[in-house]
Design a protein around this motif. Structure first.
Motif, mmCIF file in Angstrom:
data_model
loop_
_atom_site.group_PDB
_atom_site.id
_atom_site.type_symbol
_atom_site.label_atom_id
_atom_site.label_comp_id
_atom_site.label_asym_id
_atom_site.label_seq_id
_atom_site.Cartn_x
_atom_site.Cartn_y
_atom_site.Cartn_z
ATOM 1 N N UNK A 83 28.766 44.368 -60.125
ATOM 2 C CA UNK A 83 29.820 43.652 -59.392
ATOM 3 C C UNK A 83 29.415 42.209 -59.116
ATOM 4 N N UNK A 84 28.123 42.019 -58.794
ATOM 5 C CA UNK A 84 27.650 40.656 -58.549
ATOM 6 C C UNK A 84 27.723 39.820 -59.825
ATOM 7 N N UNK A 85 27.254 40.412 -60.932
ATOM 8 C CA UNK A 85 27.302 39.693 -62.216
ATOM 9 C C UNK A 85 28.743 39.379 -62.593
ATOM 10 N N UNK A 86 29.631 40.335 -62.369
ATOM 11 C CA UNK A 86 31.043 40.119 -62.681
ATOM 12 C C UNK A 86 31.622 38.971 -61.855
ATOM 13 N N UNK A 87 31.294 38.955 -60.555
ATOM 14 C CA UNK A 87 31.807 37.879 -59.691
ATOM 15 C C UNK A 87 31.278 36.522 -60.138
ATOM 16 N N UNK A 88 29.978 36.473 -60.515
ATOM 17 C CA UNK A 88 29.404 35.205 -60.967
ATOM 18 C C UNK A 88 30.067 34.735 -62.260
ATOM 19 N N UNK A 89 30.257 35.672 -63.190
ATOM 20 C CA UNK A 89 30.876 35.297 -64.464
ATOM 21 C C UNK A 89 32.342 34.921 -64.290
ATOM 22 N N UNK A 90 32.994 35.537 -63.336
ATOM 23 C CA UNK A 90 34.390 35.177 -63.074
ATOM 24 C C UNK A 90 34.483 33.748 -62.553
ATOM 25 N N UNK A 93 37.411 27.259 -67.603
ATOM 26 C CA UNK A 93 38.830 27.171 -67.960
ATOM 27 C C UNK A 93 39.487 25.959 -67.313
ATOM 28 N N UNK A 94 39.038 25.609 -66.104
ATOM 29 C CA UNK A 94 39.594 24.413 -65.460
ATOM 30 C C UNK A 94 39.239 23.163 -66.265
ATOM 31 N N UNK A 95 37.980 23.069 -66.710
ATOM 32 C CA UNK A 95 37.572 21.920 -67.533
ATOM 33 C C UNK A 95 38.309 21.929 -68.867
ATOM 34 N N UNK A 96 38.455 23.107 -69.455
ATOM 35 C CA UNK A 96 39.177 23.221 -70.722
ATOM 36 C C UNK A 96 40.633 22.789 -70.554
ATOM 37 N N UNK A 97 41.260 23.261 -69.477
ATOM 38 C CA UNK A 97 42.670 22.942 -69.247
ATOM 39 C C UNK A 97 42.869 21.443 -69.051
ATOM 40 N N UNK A 98 41.946 20.847 -68.324
ATOM 41 C CA UNK A 98 42.071 19.399 -68.090
ATOM 42 C C UNK A 98 41.914 18.626 -69.390
ATOM 43 N N UNK A 99 40.955 19.076 -70.214
ATOM 44 C CA UNK A 99 40.727 18.384 -71.498
ATOM 45 C C UNK A 99 41.897 18.568 -72.447
ATOM 46 N N UNK A 100 42.597 19.662 -72.344
ATOM 47 C CA UNK A 100 43.696 19.950 -73.266
ATOM 48 C C UNK A 100 45.023 19.347 -72.831
ATOM 49 N N UNK A 101 45.062 18.818 -71.609
ATOM 50 C CA UNK A 101 46.325 18.251 -71.132
ATOM 51 C C UNK A 101 46.832 17.165 -72.085
ATOM 52 N N UNK A 102 45.920 16.270 -72.497
ATOM 53 C CA UNK A 102 46.311 15.181 -73.383
ATOM 54 C C UNK A 102 46.837 15.733 -74.706
ATOM 55 N N UNK A 103 46.098 16.711 -75.262
ATOM 56 C CA UNK A 103 46.488 17.254 -76.561
ATOM 57 C C UNK A 103 47.764 18.099 -76.471
ATOM 58 N N UNK A 104 47.950 18.732 -75.329
ATOM 59 C CA UNK A 104 49.194 19.485 -75.153
ATOM 60 C C UNK A 104 50.391 18.537 -75.108
ATOM 61 N N UNK A 105 50.208 17.435 -74.399
ATOM 62 C CA UNK A 105 51.288 16.455 -74.338
ATOM 63 C C UNK A 105 51.553 15.855 -75.713
ATOM 64 N N UNK A 106 50.456 15.561 -76.435
ATOM 65 C CA UNK A 106 50.608 15.013 -77.778
ATOM 66 C C UNK A 106 51.312 16.015 -78.689
ATOM 67 N N UNK A 107 50.957 17.273 -78.549
ATOM 68 C CA UNK A 107 51.562 18.307 -79.381
ATOM 69 C C UNK A 107 53.044 18.469 -79.049
ATOM 70 N N UNK A 132 34.861 25.881 -76.519
ATOM 71 C CA UNK A 132 33.863 26.886 -76.892
ATOM 72 C C UNK A 132 33.210 27.489 -75.644
ATOM 73 N N UNK A 133 32.874 26.625 -74.674
ATOM 74 C CA UNK A 133 32.267 27.117 -73.434
ATOM 75 C C UNK A 133 33.225 28.021 -72.665
ATOM 76 N N UNK A 134 34.502 27.652 -72.615
ATOM 77 C CA UNK A 134 35.486 28.480 -71.925
ATOM 78 C C UNK A 134 35.651 29.825 -72.619
ATOM 79 N N UNK A 135 35.632 29.804 -73.956
ATOM 80 C CA UNK A 135 35.751 31.052 -74.719
ATOM 81 C C UNK A 135 34.553 31.973 -74.445
#
Length: 527
Positions: A184-191, A198-212, A368-371
């Motif tokens: 449970x501790x490992x799960x909480x840490x990984x979550x 995912x927050x960093x990924x989402x922020x980085x993809x904002x530009x590309x999502x808008x471009x797309x 890749x890190x988010x995945x």
């Protein structure tokens, strides 16, 4: 008085007392036991007193007992006749075991008691065969006593094994609970790491999502313009008289609109393509007709063309070449599609592939890190889920009733088979019962473990399995398993006494709970 005189007097007095008591004992008359009355109830039938019905309802003169007339409501005044409905007759059955039979069987011409005491009318003569019956019963009782004697040690071994299994399960449960805390501790840490990645990924993809989105909008706009251009060209080809209206007659003349492929275009088919209108201008055609006509436009090369008349003026009339000419930008597309329309089926234009947005290296790394974070979290979720499943299974097993000394515990997780000419039956204790056709059809669940179903004094003599598969036009299947002592675990018989109700007989050393002394006592009680 000298000593010899005293002794003579004492002996005479003693002799007198002895003769007195002997005479008193001989004068006592033994009370006879009425026919059909058990020894334990003899005292209730005293010929010197009025008889009181055993239900206490009334008293009658004793000479009315066994007079072949029912005076008591409970029939107790006629223990030796068949006069009373619901009464009982006691068979002494010397050399065997006593038994009670319904009083209506008395003097019915059938020997029900092995000593023949129920048939005293003289209509039939019964042979007293209690000795033979008793001998067979004694032999069977002796066999059972030996069986229980042999099974006693086996049962003790099973009980010891059951206690060991229980202790091992409890130890395993404690270990799993500790493991679960860490998981449970490992799960909480990984979550948490997953959320950050995912927050960093989402922020980085904002530009590309808008471009797309912008690219998608441009592509959609271009596709709409191309579609409109194709629609306009097709309208011009269909408008053979050039009056800027598409009429019912013009649609009827086009073989490509033969929906059912019967060789002609009907008025209903033409109205379908014109959205039930008689004629449409270009704007109405684009809105109402083009969506229906679009899938059929590639079949326009098969349109019926009126035969060309020689010397006919052709300044305004469309030529066959014009009528069959492909739309602008469709040369290669129509050539490919024509290869797939030999059977005159509808063909739809494929959408162009969606362009992929190319990410920079930093964004690729964040993705890749988010995945990786998502994969790690999923693994932790699966680990915790598996641990919880194991904990639930062990806790359920620890609360299961495996007998007073855990003697049935080793049966859990095993299955025992019984075969007849058509089916293989399986008993999986504390789980389910199955019927497997030898023909190879799917197995049928005859019931799932419910509870011990034996009588209060021998609870572990019967298992109940309920909620099996539903019988066609009937109830869900159920199974009762009779459990008895045996030196090995095996199903000895299977029957279906009632529709969708199954009866198994199962022998196991775990059921050999009686001691050899108790078995001997049972033998003595029977005889």
């Amino acid at each position: 008085m000298n000593l010899s005189d005293f002794l003579r007097f004492f002996n005479l007095h003693l002799l007198f007392l002895i003769l007195y008591f002997i005479g008193t004992g001989q004068s006592k008359v033994e009370v006879p036991r009425p026919r059909g009355v058990s020894l334990s109830r003899t005292g209730l039938y005293d010929p010197e007193k009025n008889f009181t019905c055993l239900d206490g309802s009334k008293s009658i003169p004793f000479n009315q007992v066994n007079d072949d007339y029912c005076d008591c409501q409970d029939g107790s005044d006629e223990p030796g006749t068949s006069a009373c409905y619901g009464g009982t007759f006691h068979c002494p059955n010397a050399e065997y075991r006593p038994e009670n039979i319904p009083s209506y069987r008395v003097n019915d011409g059938v020997c029900d008691c092995c000593d023949g005491t129920d048939e005293y009318s003289g209509v039939i003569t019964c042979v007293d065969n209690c000795l033979e019956v008793g001998r067979a019963a004694r032999e069977e009782a002796a066999r059972i006593a030996e069986l229980y004697k042999a099974g006693k040690q086996l049962r003790a071994d099973l009980a010891q094994e059951g206690q060991k299994l229980k202790n091992e399960k409890q130890q395993r449960l404690n270990e799993l609970k500790k493991t679960k805390e860490e998981a449970d501790k490992v799960k909480a840490e990984r979550e948490e790491l997953k959320k950050l990645a995912e927050a960093a990924e989402s922020k980085a993809l904002e530009y590309y999502n808008q471009l797309e989105e912008e690219q998608n909008a441009k592509r959609a706009e271009l596709e709409a313009a191309q579609d409109k251009e194709q629609a306009v060209q097709f309208f011009k080809r269909l408008d053979t008289n050039g009056d800027s209206y598409l009429t019912l007659e013009e649609v009827l003349a086009r073989k490509c609109f033969d929906k059912n492929r019967d060789g002609q275009v009907t008025e209903d088919e033409a109205k379908y393509f014109l959205n039930s209108e008689e004629q449409l201008d270009l704007e109405g055609y684009l809105e109402k007709a083009w969506p229906q006509m679009k899938p059929y436009r590639v079949l326009d090369s098969d349109m019926d063309i009126p035969p060309k008349v020689e010397n006919e003026p052709t300044e305004e009339a469309p030529t066959e070449a014009d009528d069959l000419a492909p739309l602008e930008g469709e040369e290669e597309e129509e050539e490919e599609e024509d290869e797939d329309t030999d059977d005159q089926e509808q063909v739809q234009q494929e959408e162009p592939p969606k362009p992929q947005v190319e990410y920079d290296e930093a964004t690729k790394k964040l993705i890749e890190l988010a995945s990786q974070a998502r994969t790690a979290f999923t693994e932790s979720e699966n680990d915790v889920r598996q641990i919880n499943t194991q904990i639930t299974d062990i806790e359920r097993s620890l609360t299961q009733d495996f007998g007073r000394e855990e003697e049935f515990a080793s049966l859990e997780g095993q299955c025992f088979e019984y075969e007849d000419h058509e089916y293989t039956y399986k008993l999986c204790p504390f789980d389910k019962t199955l019927q497997v056709p030898k023909s190879g059809s799917m197995e049928i669940t005859l019931g799932r473990w419910s509870e011990w179903d034996g009588p209060e004094e021998n609870k572990y003599s019967s298992m109940l399995y309920t909620n099996g598969q539903n019988c066609w036009n009937g109830p869900n299947r159920t199974t009762k398993v009779k459990v008895s002592c045996g030196i090995e675990n095996k199903v000895t018989s299977v029957a279906e006494p009632n529709r969708c109700e199954y009866a198994f007989e199962f022998e196991t050393p775990a059921a050999c709970k009686e001691s050899s002394q108790q078995a001997e006592n049972d033998l003595h009680d029977e005889l």
